[in-house]
Design a protein around this motif. Structure first.
Motif, PDB file in Angstrom:
ATOM      1  N   PRO A   1       0.821  -1.225   0.000  1.00 40.22           N
ATOM      2  CA  PRO A   1       0.000   0.000   0.000  1.00 40.22           C
ATOM      3  C   PRO A   1       0.857   1.278   0.000  1.00 40.22           C
ATOM      4  N   ILE A   2       1.785   1.359  -0.949  1.00 35.93           N
ATOM      5  CA  ILE A   2       2.651   2.528  -1.122  1.00 35.93           C
ATOM      6  C   ILE A   2       2.490   2.975  -2.567  1.00 35.93           C
ATOM      7  N   THR A   3       2.289   4.254  -2.761  1.00 42.47           N
ATOM      8  CA  THR A   3       2.113   4.750  -4.125  1.00 42.47           C
ATOM      9  C   THR A   3       3.455   4.812  -4.847  1.00 42.47           C
ATOM     10  N   ARG A   4       3.392   4.785  -6.162  1.00 42.87           N
ATOM     11  CA  ARG A   4       4.618   4.905  -6.947  1.00 42.87           C
ATOM     12  C   ARG A   4       5.271   6.269  -6.736  1.00 42.87           C
ATOM     13  N   LEU A   5       4.469   7.266  -6.501  1.00 40.08           N
ATOM     14  CA  LEU A   5       5.001   8.600  -6.227  1.00 40.08           C
ATOM     15  C   LEU A   5       5.839   8.591  -4.954  1.00 40.08           C
ATOM     16  N   ARG A   6       5.393   7.855  -3.972  1.00 41.44           N
ATOM     17  CA  ARG A   6       6.147   7.755  -2.723  1.00 41.44           C
ATOM     18  C   ARG A   6       7.440   6.961  -2.933  1.00 41.44           C
ATOM     19  N   LEU A   7       7.395   5.933  -3.782  1.00 42.98           N
ATOM     20  CA  LEU A   7       8.603   5.162  -4.082  1.00 42.98           C
ATOM     21  C   LEU A   7       9.655   6.026  -4.772  1.00 42.98           C
ATOM     22  N   ILE A   8       9.236   6.777  -5.786  1.00 42.21           N
ATOM     23  CA  ILE A   8      10.199   7.626  -6.486  1.00 42.21           C
ATOM     24  C   ILE A   8      10.662   8.761  -5.583  1.00 42.21           C
ATOM     25  N   GLY A   9       9.787   9.242  -4.722  1.00 43.15           N
ATOM     26  CA  GLY A   9      10.182  10.274  -3.756  1.00 43.15           C
ATOM     27  C   GLY A   9      11.243   9.770  -2.794  1.00 43.15           C
ATOM     28  N   ALA A  10      11.082   8.528  -2.341  1.00 39.10           N
ATOM     29  CA  ALA A  10      12.082   7.935  -1.451  1.00 39.10           C
ATOM     30  C   ALA A  10      13.407   7.746  -2.181  1.00 39.10           C
TER      31      ALA A  10
ATOM     32  N   VAL B   1      16.910   9.535  -1.074  1.00 37.96           N
ATOM     33  CA  VAL B   1      18.126   8.770  -0.781  1.00 37.96           C
ATOM     34  C   VAL B   1      19.264   9.209  -1.702  1.00 37.96           C
ATOM     35  N   THR B   2      18.967   9.430  -2.968  1.00 36.53           N
ATOM     36  CA  THR B   2      19.995   9.870  -3.909  1.00 36.53           C
ATOM     37  C   THR B   2      20.501  11.262  -3.549  1.00 36.53           C
ATOM     38  N   ALA B   3      19.602  12.151  -3.158  1.00 36.28           N
ATOM     39  CA  ALA B   3      20.011  13.500  -2.753  1.00 36.28           C
ATOM     40  C   ALA B   3      20.862  13.455  -1.488  1.00 36.28           C
ATOM     41  N   ALA B   4      20.485  12.588  -0.538  1.00 37.49           N
ATOM     42  CA  ALA B   4      21.273  12.449   0.683  1.00 37.49           C
ATOM     43  C   ALA B   4      22.666  11.896   0.373  1.00 37.49           C
ATOM     44  N   ALA B   5      22.747  10.914  -0.521  1.00 37.20           N
ATOM     45  CA  ALA B   5      24.047  10.355  -0.897  1.00 37.20           C
ATOM     46  C   ALA B   5      24.900  11.393  -1.614  1.00 37.20           C
ATOM     47  N   ALA B   6      24.284  12.193  -2.482  1.00 43.81           N
ATOM     48  CA  ALA B   6      25.025  13.248  -3.181  1.00 43.81           C
ATOM     49  C   ALA B   6      25.534  14.295  -2.184  1.00 43.81           C
ATOM     50  N   THR B   7      24.718  14.602  -1.176  1.00 39.75           N
ATOM     51  CA  THR B   7      25.132  15.552  -0.144  1.00 39.75           C
ATOM     52  C   THR B   7      26.312  15.006   0.654  1.00 39.75           C
ATOM     53  N   VAL B   8      26.276  13.728   0.964  1.00 39.71           N
ATOM     54  CA  VAL B   8      27.397  13.101   1.685  1.00 39.71           C
ATOM     55  C   VAL B   8      28.664  13.136   0.831  1.00 39.71           C
TER      56      VAL B   8
END
Length: 86
Positions: free
Chosen positions: A57-66, A70-77
């Motif tokens: 029960p998770i929308t695809r929008l929420r999956l791509i948002g996650a 995660v990608t933005a956090a990794a790029a920040t690191v």
């Protein structure tokens, strides 16, 4: 030829100029990292490898948002690590 080198990398003689050049060059591998991550996610979705995630029960929008978060956090690191290393 010598003039072009001097104009392009004028500040390489100082620490600040060298660090600024490294950060300017860092944008290319960082952009490549983000592109590869997003392409892998889209390929997994297209190949139906994310079917189990999508059936929850998770929308695809929420999956791509996650994935974007995660990608933005990794790029920040990566950028922070590069900043601390210089």
């Amino acid at each position: 030829m010598q003039f072009e080198v001097q104009v392009a990398f004028e500040g390489l003689g100082s620490v600040a100029g060298f660090a600024a050049t490294l950060f300017a060059i860092l944008a290319m591998p960082l952009g490549g990292f983000v592109t590869v991550r997003m392409t892998a996610f889209v390929a997994a979705e297209s190949d139906r490898r994310l079917t189990l995630f999508a059936s929850q029960p998770i929308t695809r929008l929420r999956l791509i948002g996650a994935e974007i978060a995660v990608t933005a956090a990794a790029a920040t690191v990566l950028v922070t690590g590069a900043g601390l290393a210089t």
